[in-house]
Design an enzyme around this catalytic site. Structure first.
Site, PDB file in Angstrom:
ATOM      1  N   PRO A   1      57.742 -23.959  61.618  1.00 17.75           N
ATOM      2  CA  PRO A   1      58.864 -24.429  62.441  1.00 17.75           C
ATOM      3  C   PRO A   1      60.075 -24.750  61.561  1.00 17.75           C
ATOM      4  O   PRO A   1      59.926 -25.010  60.373  1.00 17.75           O
ATOM      5  CB  PRO A   1      58.317 -25.690  63.102  1.00 17.75           C
ATOM      6  CG  PRO A   1      57.182 -26.126  62.260  1.00 17.75           C
ATOM      7  CD  PRO A   1      56.639 -24.920  61.578  1.00 17.75           C
TER       8      PRO A   1
ATOM      9  N   LEU B   1      56.416 -18.810  53.078  1.00 18.19           N
ATOM     10  CA  LEU B   1      55.272 -19.036  53.971  1.00 18.19           C
ATOM     11  C   LEU B   1      55.397 -18.197  55.243  1.00 18.19           C
ATOM     12  O   LEU B   1      54.423 -17.622  55.723  1.00 18.19           O
ATOM     13  CB  LEU B   1      55.153 -20.526  54.304  1.00 18.19           C
ATOM     14  CG  LEU B   1      54.541 -21.369  53.174  1.00 18.19           C
ATOM     15  CD1 LEU B   1      54.947 -22.822  53.274  1.00 18.19           C
ATOM     16  CD2 LEU B   1      53.013 -21.241  53.198  1.00 18.19           C
TER      17      LEU B   1
ATOM     18  N   GLU C   1      56.639 -30.022  50.636  1.00 19.62           N
ATOM     19  CA  GLU C   1      57.955 -30.628  50.403  1.00 19.62           C
ATOM     20  C   GLU C   1      58.648 -29.919  49.245  1.00 19.62           C
ATOM     21  O   GLU C   1      58.027 -29.148  48.491  1.00 19.62           O
ATOM     22  CB  GLU C   1      57.808 -32.120  50.103  1.00 19.62           C
ATOM     23  CG  GLU C   1      57.042 -32.406  48.834  1.00 19.62           C
ATOM     24  CD  GLU C   1      56.740 -33.890  48.627  1.00 19.62           C
ATOM     25  OE1 GLU C   1      56.848 -34.676  49.568  1.00 19.62           O
ATOM     26  OE2 GLU C   1      56.382 -34.236  47.491  1.00 19.62           O
TER      27      GLU C   1
ATOM     28  N   ALA D   1      54.562 -14.685  54.550  1.00 18.27           N
ATOM     29  CA  ALA D   1      53.118 -14.507  54.326  1.00 18.27           C
ATOM     30  C   ALA D   1      52.325 -14.557  55.625  1.00 18.27           C
ATOM     31  O   ALA D   1      51.134 -14.266  55.639  1.00 18.27           O
ATOM     32  CB  ALA D   1      52.620 -15.578  53.380  1.00 18.27           C
ATOM     33  N   GLY D   2      52.980 -14.971  56.719  1.00 19.91           N
ATOM     34  CA  GLY D   2      52.285 -14.978  58.008  1.00 19.91           C
ATOM     35  C   GLY D   2      52.017 -16.364  58.567  1.00 19.91           C
ATOM     36  O   GLY D   2      51.336 -16.487  59.594  1.00 19.91           O
ATOM     37  N   ALA D   3      52.512 -17.400  57.908  1.00 22.12           N
ATOM     38  CA  ALA D   3      52.305 -18.748  58.444  1.00 22.12           C
ATOM     39  C   ALA D   3      53.294 -19.012  59.568  1.00 22.12           C
ATOM     40  O   ALA D   3      54.376 -18.406  59.611  1.00 22.12           O
ATOM     41  CB  ALA D   3      52.489 -19.779  57.334  1.00 22.12           C
TER      42      ALA D   3
ATOM     43  N   HIS E   1      58.665 -38.728  46.082  1.00 26.00           N
ATOM     44  CA  HIS E   1      57.531 -38.354  45.231  1.00 26.00           C
ATOM     45  C   HIS E   1      57.993 -37.852  43.871  1.00 26.00           C
ATOM     46  O   HIS E   1      59.040 -37.218  43.754  1.00 26.00           O
ATOM     47  CB  HIS E   1      56.718 -37.242  45.909  1.00 26.00           C
ATOM     48  CG  HIS E   1      55.962 -37.740  47.096  1.00 26.00           C
ATOM     49  ND1 HIS E   1      55.731 -36.968  48.208  1.00 26.00           N
ATOM     50  CD2 HIS E   1      55.396 -38.937  47.353  1.00 26.00           C
ATOM     51  CE1 HIS E   1      55.036 -37.665  49.090  1.00 26.00           C
ATOM     52  NE2 HIS E   1      54.823 -38.864  48.593  1.00 26.00           N
TER      53      HIS E   1
END
Ligand code: Q5B
Length: 610
Positions: free
Chosen positions: A301, A293, A231, A296-298, A273
């Site tokens: 969606p 992300l 988040e 980096a290859g993640a 939070h």
């Protein structure tokens, strides 16, 4: 396999009610996967020594509450995990103590509002000691088929729907507790379920970051991919991206980041939070985390809604590559159902339970007590008094105003009769011996019997019998009483007599007869009896017990309720005597010798034993 928690995990819960509720949920999971109880002990000083009832299915287990961690761990050396369920003011100290306990390897804190400086100190301590600290503000840890720490996973049905009874291939990392449940569900629906799911908590300084857990998942051969729900705020997601990019990783990473909506909201806005408060377009924003992300290859969606598709895609790729073998699904019908509670089964109409007791006077199942159907507050609001409550609870009907006035006077007039009478004296002796109020008052209460105060019921009963059986034959009534009962209850007094009349009796009789319209056949009869008995002996007057009994009988109270009026009224007096003696710091009473007639044998030698 799993991370953090497994079948060998045994936990102590440090905290009160919330901790016990968590233990009950954990026991449901233990039952589902048929493992021994995870929670072995509670630590909560206010309830030390108690045993909490925890159901593992239909099996009742008693789990002891300890005053501190040391005795809990001494008696349960198998405990290796501590869950902190205390408020913020005491949670840090408890977590510190747990971390410092040699056997405890993992501490998970649900506590919200832990000061940031404390969270940082705890994190440092855990690192120094080589322990794991999860949270604060964490809902817990779920290791599918192995162990549940906390209420993560939700209700029992959800545990089944998320296939948590057996391990899958996806790790789950979230900040939010709610989203951890959501992510586990998505893994079950679009993949083969989870190995472990960890909610790290939404604070700015969680005890353990995403990277540490990613490392652990990387080392867990059963975890093939990790779903990370991040988040806005902080940089844990950026660190995760760096970790992923740093070298080739065995696990696939799927990430969804909440908070892109912040782009259209005013800057500086804080989300739910504590940690979700920074960034708009730059570092810390949801968008920059997603980009980092992705780079980096993640698999990231665009929205949370795209997470299902992403999980499905990765699952199918892992299946195709042979990294995952299709799970042979367990028939859900074979999984155990939680045994329903008696209340649930009764609601379904599937069982008949004979009630243990029956009540006809009051009911507390609504918002407030109802006395014979009337709400207590409504009685107060409409001007009813304690005498009306007595009539409702003892006689089940609301008295008229005139009747209430009589009841009120009966209670007022018999509330006390000085310190010399048996009841008050009993209470005074107790008070002087340092006995607490309830016990000292009950010492006085035990005096209420056939001679003192407890003749009200029998007076009402026998005078009523006289009216019926001997209406015009009082000598016949007295003869029957002498033969069958003994002294007439309600007649006679130790100090009151014709010459020294009992003004309480005079007043009550006069009030009822002259100021009310109550029909008093029983009182009239007793007064006729008194004429005969006082002719014999002038202290054989109609006494206060007798007067009360007759009037209450004429009022229509149930016969066996009558002594209750003396008990109720005299309790007021006895409490007064107890308070009075305590106010005076009265000393222990010991009878003086001159008040005792020692009618004993004179002193003599003890003979040799034969
Ligand atoms: N005789 C009350 O007796 C007392 C007789 C009777 C026929 C009778 C006695 C009694 C019935 C029980 C009763 C309530 C024990 C009393 C109260 C609250 C209190 C207390 C306070 C407060 C007193 C002497 C002679 C004997 C007996 C005869 C006695 N009663 N005959 N019917 N009812 N009453 N209790 O003075 O020929 O010599 O052998 O048992 O109603 O508890 O203030 O102190 O507000 O706290 O000790 O008012 O009356 O007399 O028993 O030695 O008898 O009178 O047969 O005849 P006494 P005893 P005889 S109100």
């Amino acid at each position: 396999m799993s991370i953090l928690a497994n079948k060998d995990t045994r936990a102590v819960i440090i905290g009160g009610v919330a901790g016990v509720n968590a233990a009950k949920r954990m026991a449901q999971f233990d039952y589902l996967i048929n493992r021994p109880l995870t929670v072995q002990a509670f630590v909560y000083p206010p309830e030390a020594g108690q045993q909490k009832e925890i159901f593992r299915g239909g099996e009742l287990k008693n789990v002891t509450v300890y005053s501190s961690l040391t005795p809990a761990l001494q008696e349960h050396p198998e405990i290796n995990t501590a869950l902190i369920y205390l408020g913020a003011s005491r949670a840090t100290q408890a977590a510190k103590e747990a971390l410092e306990s040699p056997n405890i390897q993992l501490v998970s804190m649900i506590t919200e509002g832990v000061p940031e400086k404390d969270a940082k100190r705890l994190k440092k301590l855990a690192q120094q000691l080589g322990k794991m600290l999860n949270g604060p503000s964490s809902i817990g840890v779920m290791s599918a088929g192995e162990c549940r720490l906390g209420v993560i996973g939700g209700e029992y049905r959800n545990l089944k729907l998320c296939n948590l009874y057996r391990p899958g291939s996806f790790g789950v990392l979230t900040k939010s507790g709610g989203l951890s449940n959501e992510a586990m569900w998505l893994c079950a629906q679009n993949g083969d379920g989870v190995t472990s799911a960890v909610a790290i908590g939404g604070d700015s300084y969680p005890g353990t970051d995403f990277v540490t857990y990613l490392e652990m998942f990387e080392k867990d051969p059963d975890t093939k991919a990790v779903v990370l729900v991040g988040e806005v705020g902080g940089n844990l997601e950026e660190e995760a991206a760096e970790w992923l990019a740093a070298e080739p990783r065995r696990i696939r990473l799927i990430a969804a980041i909440g908070g892109t909506c912040q782009e259209v909201l005013p800057q500086g806005m804080k989300f739910g939070h504590a940690g979700a408060k920074e960034g708009k377009k730059g570092a810390g924003s949801a968008r920059s985390k997603m980009n980092a992300l992705r780079e980096a290859g993640a698999l990231v969606p665009d929205t949370f809604g795209g997470l299902s598709k992403a999980i499905k895609q990765v699952y199918e790729e892992l299946l195709a590559s042979g990294a995952i073998k299709p799970e042979s699904e367990i028939d859900e019908a074979l999984l155990p159902e939680l045994p329903p509670s008696v209340q649930e089964v009764m609601k379904q109409g599937e069982v008949i339970v004979e009630p243990l007791i029956r009540t006809t006077i009051s009911d507390d199942r609504g918002e407030e007590p109802r006395y014979a159907g009337y709400a207590a507050s409504e009685l107060c609001a409409k001007g009813y008094g304690i005498e009306d409550v007595v009539a409702l609870l003892w006689g089940k009907k609301l008295p008229t105003r005139e009747e209430s006035e009589i009841i009120k006077r009966i209670i007022m007039i018999s509330a006390d009769h000085g310190p010399a009478v048996s009841g008050a004296f009993g209470t005074i002796i107790g008070a002087c011996a340092g006995i607490d109020m309830p016990q000292a008052v009950s010492a006085g209460m035990t005096m209420i019997g056939p001679r003192f105060g407890g003749a009200v019921t029998n007076a009402g009963k026998y005078f009523k019998m006289g009216v019926k059986e001997y209406p015009n034959d009082i000598p016949g009534f007295l003869a029957w009483m002498k033969k069958n009962v003994g002294p007439v209850p309600g007649i006679g007094h130790r100090v009151k007599s014709l010459r020294n009349p009992d003004q309480r009796v005079k007043y009550l009789v006069s009030y009822v007869k002259n100021e009310t319209s109550l029909h008093t056949p029983i009182l009239n009869y007793a007064l006729e009896v008194e004429k005969i008995t006082t002719a014999k002996k002038d202290n054989l007057i109609l006494n206060v017990d007798g007067t009360m009994g007759c009037i209450l009988m004429d009022l229509g109270f149930p016969e066996h309720s009558l002594n209750g009026f003396f008990v109720l009224a005299r309790t007021i007096g006895m409490i007064g005597h107890w308070i009075d003696q305590n106010n005076q710091n009265s000393r222990l009473i010991r009878l003086y010798d001159y008040l005792i007639n020692y009618a004993v044998k004179p002193e003599r030698p003890v003979p040799d034993k034969k």
